[in-house]
Design a protein around this motif. Structure first.
Motif, PDB file in Angstrom:
ATOM      1  N   THR A   1      37.386  32.186  44.342  1.00 38.29           N
ATOM      2  CA  THR A   1      38.037  30.982  43.831  1.00 38.29           C
ATOM      3  C   THR A   1      37.014  29.943  43.385  1.00 38.29           C
ATOM      4  OG1 THR A   1      39.922  31.374  45.322  1.00 38.29           O
ATOM      5  CG2 THR A   1      39.692  29.152  44.385  1.00 38.29           C
ATOM      6  N   VAL A   2      35.984  29.738  44.205  1.00 32.13           N
ATOM      7  CA  VAL A   2      34.938  28.766  43.854  1.00 32.13           C
ATOM      8  C   VAL A   2      34.221  29.188  42.580  1.00 32.13           C
ATOM      9  CG1 VAL A   2      32.721  27.799  44.592  1.00 32.13           C
ATOM     10  CG2 VAL A   2      34.620  27.955  46.207  1.00 32.13           C
ATOM     11  N   TRP A   3      33.908  30.471  42.490  1.00 29.46           N
ATOM     12  CA  TRP A   3      33.200  30.986  41.309  1.00 29.46           C
ATOM     13  C   TRP A   3      34.042  30.772  40.051  1.00 29.46           C
ATOM     14  CZ3 TRP A   3      30.858  36.626  41.030  1.00 29.46           C
ATOM     15  CH2 TRP A   3      29.908  36.672  40.004  1.00 29.46           C
ATOM     16  N   ALA A   4      35.364  30.984  40.183  1.00 20.41           N
ATOM     17  CA  ALA A   4      36.252  30.778  39.036  1.00 20.41           C
ATOM     18  C   ALA A   4      36.356  29.299  38.669  1.00 20.41           C
ATOM     19  CB  ALA A   4      37.637  31.338  39.352  1.00 20.41           C
ATOM     20  N   VAL A   5      36.467  28.438  39.686  1.00 19.14           N
ATOM     21  CA  VAL A   5      36.615  27.002  39.434  1.00 19.14           C
ATOM     22  C   VAL A   5      35.346  26.415  38.821  1.00 19.14           C
ATOM     23  CG1 VAL A   5      36.899  24.752  40.573  1.00 19.14           C
ATOM     24  CG2 VAL A   5      38.393  26.665  41.176  1.00 19.14           C
ATOM     25  N   MET A   6      34.187  26.944  39.199  1.00 14.66           N
ATOM     26  CA  MET A   6      32.927  26.455  38.643  1.00 14.66           C
ATOM     27  C   MET A   6      32.881  26.611  37.134  1.00 14.66           C
ATOM     28  SD  MET A   6      30.212  27.848  41.473  1.00 14.66           S
ATOM     29  CE  MET A   6      28.779  27.513  40.476  1.00 14.66           C
TER      30      MET A   6
ATOM     31  N   TRP B   1      32.002  37.013  33.516  1.00 14.32           N
ATOM     32  CA  TRP B   1      31.439  37.948  34.493  1.00 14.32           C
ATOM     33  C   TRP B   1      32.444  38.295  35.599  1.00 14.32           C
ATOM     34  CZ3 TRP B   1      27.597  40.527  32.806  1.00 14.32           C
ATOM     35  CH2 TRP B   1      26.727  39.946  31.867  1.00 14.32           C
ATOM     36  N   LEU B   2      33.551  37.565  35.652  1.00 10.71           N
ATOM     37  CA  LEU B   2      34.607  37.901  36.606  1.00 10.71           C
ATOM     38  C   LEU B   2      35.611  38.884  36.005  1.00 10.71           C
ATOM     39  CD1 LEU B   2      35.359  34.445  38.290  1.00 10.71           C
ATOM     40  CD2 LEU B   2      34.073  36.375  39.215  1.00 10.71           C
ATOM     41  N   ALA B   3      35.348  39.360  34.779  1.00  6.26           N
ATOM     42  CA  ALA B   3      36.283  40.259  34.096  1.00  6.26           C
ATOM     43  C   ALA B   3      36.611  41.521  34.904  1.00  6.26           C
ATOM     44  CB  ALA B   3      35.743  40.627  32.718  1.00  6.26           C
ATOM     45  N   PRO B   4      35.628  42.206  35.535  1.00 10.64           N
ATOM     46  CA  PRO B   4      35.996  43.412  36.305  1.00 10.64           C
ATOM     47  C   PRO B   4      36.999  43.118  37.416  1.00 10.64           C
ATOM     48  CG  PRO B   4      33.619  43.312  35.962  1.00 10.64           C
ATOM     49  CD  PRO B   4      34.163  41.996  35.517  1.00 10.64           C
TER      50      PRO B   4
ATOM     51  N   GLY C   1      42.151  32.179  31.941  1.00 11.06           N
ATOM     52  CA  GLY C   1      41.023  31.252  32.024  1.00 11.06           C
ATOM     53  C   GLY C   1      39.834  31.718  31.206  1.00 11.06           C
ATOM     54  N   MET C   2      39.592  33.011  31.187  1.00  9.47           N
ATOM     55  CA  MET C   2      38.501  33.547  30.372  1.00  9.47           C
ATOM     56  C   MET C   2      38.822  33.401  28.880  1.00  9.47           C
ATOM     57  SD  MET C   2      37.567  37.032  32.451  1.00  9.47           S
ATOM     58  CE  MET C   2      37.639  36.994  34.224  1.00  9.47           C
TER      59      MET C   2
END
Length: 616
Positions: free
Chosen positions: A399-404, A549-552, A540-541
């Motif tokens: 979640t943090v990585w996505a929000v960043m 980089w969160l695609a996978p 979001g992407m």
């Protein structure tokens, strides 16, 4: 049932230490300190080094409370990954060593009860497995006396009648007094109460009890080897080997079976080295000294702030801790092969079982402060709880990585509020994203690669795995499949933890071993949360506010429903797919598995004939 031979089995007091006066001194291995240091010190050092790296990474404008919490989450998740890597490394090193000759006392004959607790299980499979084990024991030369007990807690009257029919059929083929059947009128305290009832009424007549599960299958060689070890080690209260998986035909079942066979051996070897005489217990396929268990391991009810007098669900970890607390050794001998169990066939059945285990393992946090437990026993209890608590931690990091987001100007908070986040995010360049992703997957996959390097030392040959080319294809397939399902399992375990703390009571229903059939709507409802998370990440992407980089992970979560449906696909329908992720149990099935399949088929035919006659 035979005449009663009572044995006192008092409930233990967790607020007072206890020592069994009959327990001989437990002598630890001379090298146990070395193996424990070799396992835990590297994990601690690498975790501390990672904390230093991320502290420097976040320290652009000083470290605030949010970044401190984030570093703590990273440290916790990484320590357990690192511990897994170091445990497998220790296992590989030990497998590569030349084994030293074991010194043990002479084996004395033991009167041993084979206990099979059942609850609404398939009688054909249960009694078929029993027939295979007893038949092989009769054909094996050994000094021990074995008696098998089917301990039924079945509530379904139709299944209970089939159990009686199967018992009568099997009993007619066995020597007198070789197999017994008992059905409790009330299944008080579930499996704990079922086993306690046997100990209290008949335990006095047996030196040892080998506790099996409804789907357990053990070769005569494995049963005799465990009995020999307990006989020759008077300080041992419990000895367990690693249960291997068999009978998997579906995609998800094969993933579990292949992983257990190829990577599990090295992990088990490492665990055995640092656990030594303070091992753990997984509830079945273990031999236990009956008098030690009766005197030392009576499971009490648990009082917590949520409930009073709660039944301890994952009782096996606690029983191991109680035995060790009382002065008995608990050993793990993974090199004894021939111990088997089955696995859930698809993702939904796996998750439903996992929710029950989650609820039981989180109970262990309330037992950590109990009096007299060995430090290693406490660690086993804590480890069991952490294996589930890590998923919410991973989900929080995701979640943090996505929000960043992509940058200070392009992130989720600014997109919805128009304001920059109050947290001074570190600069997440493409290089940083790549390094984090590679590091994360590298550490998660390291145990698999390490375990694969030592398969020849575990007794497996390439012939057992379908040949070198087939093994390579299976190895790559398992890794890809595991990566696809890992994010889904992360979310599902997070849900399981949330359900537990919200007070949901998971039903301990019989495990669906052959694979349930579920409608599309059931899959959609079951995987709604991860699907929504995956779709949100994907959107979001597309909007440019979440890193690509969160695609996978996003693809896996968004595709949870089709992946769940795919998990139950029967690979044995076609010749080429039947070979995928095959293990020795597929390509070169041991005699006990072949025999069990025959006995199951015969027992099912007998029960079908009985049903037909009754209907006529």
């Amino acid at each position: 049932m035979p005449p009663e031979m009572p044995l006192a089995h008092p409930k233990q007091n967790l607020r007072a230490a206890y020592r069994d006066g009959q327990a001989p001194p437990v002598l630890p291995s001379r090298t146990v300190v070395f193996w424990r240091a070799l396992t835990f010190v590297p994990a601690i050092i690498t975790t501390v080094a990672l904390i230093a790296v991320f502290t420097d990474f976040f320290a652009m404008d000083g470290i605030n409370w949010f970044e401190t919490g984030l570093i703590a989450l990273i440290a916790v998740t990484f320590f357990w990954i690192s511990l897994s890597v170091s445990t497998v490394t220790v296992g590989v090193l030990n497998l590569l060593r030349r084994p030293s000759p074991a010194e043990r006392m002479a084996v004395q004959p033991m009167k041993t009860a084979l206990l099979v607790p059942v609850y609404n299980e398939d009688p054909g499979d249960v009694f078929g497995n029993a027939a295979a084990m007893l038949g092989q024991l009769d054909a094996t030369d050994h000094p021990h006396d074995y008696t098998l007990f089917i301990l039924s807690d079945t509530r379904d009257e139709q299944i209970a009648q089939a159990e009686l029919q199967a018992f009568a059929t099997l009993n007619s083929r066995m020597k007198r007094g070789q197999i017994y059947y008992r059905r409790r009128p009330d299944n008080i305290d579930r499996k704990v109460g079922n086993l306690a009832d046997w100990v209290e009424h008949w335990g006095g007549g047996y030196t040892a009890m080998l506790v099996l599960d409804a789907d357990s299958l053990m070769s005569a060689k494995a049963i005799v080897a465990l009995t020999d070890e307990l006989s020759s080690d008077p300080s041992a209260g419990l000895i367990q080997s690693i249960p291997q998986l068999f009978g998997a035909d579906t995609l998800f079942g094969r993933v579990q079976q292949f992983s257990n066979s190829i990577y599990g051996a090295a992990l088990a070897e490492g665990l055995a080295k640092w656990a030594d005489r303070e091992g753990n217990y997984w509830g079945h396929n273990a031999i236990i000294r009956t008098a030690a268990f009766a005197a030392s391991a009576g499971i009490p009810k648990l009082d917590t702030f949520r409930s009073k007098g709660a039944l301890i669900l994952s009782h096996d970890f606690v029983e191991a801790g109680l035995l060790r607390r009382a002065g008995w050794g608990v050993r793990f001998l993974p090199r004894i092969k021939g111990s088997y169990e089955e696995v859930p066939a698809n993702l939904i059945d796996y998750v439903r079982r996992d929710r029950r285990w989650c609820q039981g393992n989180l109970q262990h946090l309330n037992i950590l402060g109990s009096k007299g437990f060995h430090t290693v026993s406490r660690f086993h209890l804590f480890h069991g709880a952490m294996s589930y608590l890590l998923s919410p931690a991973w989900f929080a990091l995701l979640t943090v990585w996505a929000v960043m987001g992509v940058s200070a100007e392009e992130n989720v908070i600014r997109y919805f509020t128009g304001e920059n986040p109050q947290v001074a995010w570190p600069e997440m360049s493409h290089v940083n994203n790549v390094l984090i992703l590679l590091f994360m997957y590298g550490m998660l996959l390291a145990p698999k690669f390490l375990g694969a390097t030592a398969i020849s030392r575990t007794g497996l040959s390439m012939r057992d795995l379908g040949g070198p080319l087939q093994f390579l294809v299976s190895f790559v397939t398992e890794i890809i499949t595991s990566i696809l399902y890992a994010p889904i399992l992360m979310v599902q375990q997070t849900i399981a933890v949330a359900r537990t703390y919200m007070g949901f009571k998971e039903l301990w229903t019989p495990q669906v071993r052959s694979g349930g059939r579920y409608s599309l709507w059931t899959h959609v409802k079951f995987h709604g949360v991860e699907t929504l998370v995956g779709v949100a990440l994907t959107v979001g992407m597309y909007e440019g506010i979440i890193t690509l980089w969160l695609a996978p992970i996003a693809m896996s979560l968004a595709g949870a429903v089709p992946l769940s449906i795919l998990s139950g696909v029967d690979l044995t329908r076609f010749k080429w797919s039947a070979r995928q992720m095959g293990t020795a149990e597929v390509f070169n099935a041991p005699a006990i598995i072949r025999r069990a399949k025959r006995e199951r088929l015969l027992m099912h035919r007998v029960l079908e004939d009985a049903d037909r006659i009754a209907a006529e």
